[in-house]
Design an enzyme around this catalytic site. Structure first.
Site, PDB file in Angstrom:
ATOM      1  N   TYR A 177      -6.034 -11.822   9.635  1.00  0.00           N
ATOM      2  CA  TYR A 177      -4.901 -11.448   8.757  1.00  0.00           C
ATOM      3  C   TYR A 177      -3.599 -12.005   9.348  1.00  0.00           C
ATOM      4  O   TYR A 177      -2.834 -12.692   8.679  1.00  0.00           O
ATOM      5  CB  TYR A 177      -4.852  -9.920   8.651  1.00  0.00           C
ATOM      6  CG  TYR A 177      -3.823  -9.368   7.681  1.00  0.00           C
ATOM      7  CD1 TYR A 177      -4.205  -8.866   6.439  1.00  0.00           C
ATOM      8  CD2 TYR A 177      -2.468  -9.330   8.006  1.00  0.00           C
ATOM      9  CE1 TYR A 177      -3.270  -8.338   5.549  1.00  0.00           C
ATOM     10  CE2 TYR A 177      -1.525  -8.821   7.131  1.00  0.00           C
ATOM     11  CZ  TYR A 177      -1.926  -8.322   5.906  1.00  0.00           C
ATOM     12  OH  TYR A 177      -0.990  -7.807   5.029  1.00  0.00           O
ATOM     13  N   ASP A 205       0.826  -1.205   0.000  1.00  0.00           N
ATOM     14  CA  ASP A 205       0.000   0.000   0.000  1.00  0.00           C
ATOM     15  C   ASP A 205       0.863   1.258   0.000  1.00  0.00           C
ATOM     16  O   ASP A 205       0.644   2.195  -0.780  1.00  0.00           O
ATOM     17  CB  ASP A 205      -0.921   0.006   1.227  1.00  0.00           C
ATOM     18  CG  ASP A 205      -1.773  -1.250   1.310  1.00  0.00           C
ATOM     19  OD1 ASP A 205      -1.902  -1.936   0.275  1.00  0.00           O
ATOM     20  OD2 ASP A 205      -2.295  -1.553   2.393  1.00  0.00           O
TER      21      ASP A 205
HETATM   22  C1  GLA Z   1      -3.710  -5.078   3.324  1.00  0.00           C
HETATM   23  C2  GLA Z   1      -2.250  -4.877   3.695  1.00  0.00           C
HETATM   24  C3  GLA Z   1      -1.339  -5.084   2.482  1.00  0.00           C
HETATM   25  C4  GLA Z   1      -1.647  -6.404   1.777  1.00  0.00           C
HETATM   26  C5  GLA Z   1      -3.142  -6.539   1.530  1.00  0.00           C
HETATM   27  C6  GLA Z   1      -3.505  -7.890   0.973  1.00  0.00           C
HETATM   28  O1  GLA Z   1      -4.130  -4.077   2.446  1.00  0.00           O
HETATM   29  O2  GLA Z   1      -2.058  -3.580   4.198  1.00  0.00           O
HETATM   30  O3  GLA Z   1       0.008  -5.024   2.888  1.00  0.00           O
HETATM   31  O4  GLA Z   1      -1.145  -7.483   2.505  1.00  0.00           O
HETATM   32  O5  GLA Z   1      -3.897  -6.349   2.718  1.00  0.00           O
HETATM   33  O6  GLA Z   1      -2.944  -8.084  -0.284  1.00  0.00           O
END
Ligand code: GLA
Length: 435
Positions: free
Chosen positions: A242, A190
């Site tokens: 997650y 991101d």
């Molecule tokens: C979130 C996390 C990213 C990535 C996505 C899944 O957005 O911040 O770093 O792992 O999930 O792809």
């Protein structure tokens, strides 16, 4: 809302396409109306939509996101004393953070991103305070990376306001760790795309060796971002789900490396075993679920290497998914390469199929989809999308559709009918900008 604050319309209806960002002058007057002086630095940090490469970044495998035209603006001015005061029309509550003791900040949800950012700015103009004003048109809490736009924008604006502007790569590095302080052991996708994206292009990001390149988008390809109607907060159950998968991927790496006699390096990331011959067959031999304690014991590894998190503790005894997580991540990494090739060849049907495959893998193997996201993707495909998938971490949040421009209106309508919206067209846009 305080007088003079810039407030942008939040998209609710399905027909909104582009909301224009506030002008620099409007931000300066809003800041002056609130704080009695103009800001010293203003940055605009965009949101992002990941095209493909989901849950691969923390395994140091590639991703292919775009930055979008919606984002946050962060205006900052230095202030006497070591206190940072923040106000926003995009987030509720007005955190006041003592730089000497950021952890003591009262529990306003978005303040944890500010305290994370301030921890990573501890060596920048120590002891100086600041005033911040944050506005924007990026829906919060929904998978378009409002938290990363916030941390990137705050780090860039504070450092510049304190006369210690940071180079882009340094903003990314500090923003990645800032966010981990908030509890999710996320990868670096991101922040990297928010800083380095280019107008009209996707950004292929690699983590080992680190690098990125712009992938120009072909004519005749449009994107729709659509909400599932479910928040995807980076807290509580979604955060735990997650982190379980992050630990699952580490366990898979350690067990696969052990199986093939490969010396593991740290950090434990699937990238280390991704190129190995017959890796798919070996992955099928991994346990469905296993705890970090059991896995570490079996291969004579220090369990801390499997469970270490930047913030909080991970239960060594908790059984986490391993086989399916690894299968998704390794398959998804291959899809990123194929998707990049399809974009470069202008092959929209092939690109769309890869998005659909990605969604199926996220639903069946990685298990981060929801009934609403599945329904939304199905509705968008039925109304003309070449492909649709959840985007971001999942567990709610947004989905993405890729489509010929002529189908955009019908897709938006179908998405809103499926979940209530919002849904809107997004365009690949430039990354972080100083205004
Ligand atoms: C979130 C996390 C990213 C990535 C996505 C899944 O957005 O911040 O770093 O792992 O999930 O792809």
């Amino acid at each position: 809302m305080a007088a003079g604050r810039v407030r942008l319309p939040t998209p609710r209806s399905g027909t909104v396409t582009i909301v224009s960002a506030p002008s620099r002058d409007a931000i300066i007057s809003a800041f002056a109306a609130r704080h009695g002086e103009p800001p010293a630095a203003i940055f605009r940090a965009p949101g992002r939509v990941n095209l493909i490469g989901e849950h691969t970044d923390y395994s140091h495998l590639p991703v292919l996101p775009i930055a979008i035209e919606r984002g946050l603006t962060v205006a900052a001015a230095p202030a006497p004393g070591g206190v940072v005061e923040a106000a926003s029309s995009a987030f509720a509550g007005e955190p006041v953070i003592d730089r000497a003791n950021p952890a003591a900040t009262p529990a306003i949800p978005w303040s944890r991103y500010l305290t994370g950012a301030l921890r990573e700015l501890a060596n920048v103009a120590p002891g100086r305070g600041a005033r911040l004003l944050i506005d924007g048109d990026l829906p919060a809490g929904g998978g378009l990376s409002s938290s990363s736009a916030l941390t990137v924008g705050v780090i860039a604006a504070l450092a510049a306001a304190w006369d210690v502007p940071l180079p882009p790569g340094e903003i990314v590095r500090r923003a990645v760790v800032s966010e981990r302080h908030a509890g999710v052991e996320s990868g670096g996708m991101d922040q990297e795309v928010i800083v380095f994206a280019e107008d009209g292009a996707a950004l292929r990001i690699d983590f080992d060796p680190p690098g990125h390149r712009a992938v120009p988008l072909p004519a005749g390809l449009a994107f729709v971002a659509a909400s599932s109607g479910e928040d995807a907060p980076k807290a509580g159950a979604a955060r735990d789900a997650y982190n379980e998968r992050v630990v699952g991927a580490r366990i898979a790496t350690a067990m696969l490396a052990d199986e093939i006699g490969l010396e593991v390096e740290h950090p434990l990331v699937l990238r280390q075993v991704a190129g190995v011959d017959v890796i798919d067959v070996l992955v099928d031999g991994l346990p469905e679920r296993i705890s970090a304690a059991e896995a570490a014991h079996g291969i004579d590894l220090d369990v801390e290497q499997l469970v270490r998190l930047t913030a909080g503790r991970f239960d060594h005894q908790l059984k986490v998914p391993v086989r399916r997580v690894a299968r998704h991540i390794l398959g998804e990494a291959e899809r990123v390469g194929r998707a990049e090739a399809a974009l470069l060849a202008g092959d929209l049907p092939a690109f769309g199929r890869l998005l659909n495959e990605s969604h199926n893998s996220l639903r069946e193997d990685f298990r981060c989809s929801t009934a609403a996201l599945d329904r939304l993707c199905a509705a968008m495909r039925k109304s003309g999308a070449s492909g649709a998938r959840l985007t971001g971490a999942g567990f709610g949040g947004y989905a993405l559709a890729a489509a010929p421009p002529a189908s955009v209106a019908a897709i938006i309508e179908a998405a809103v009918a499926a979940t209530g919206g919002p849904a809107f067209e997004v365009h690949a846009s430039a990354g972080l900008e100083r205004l």
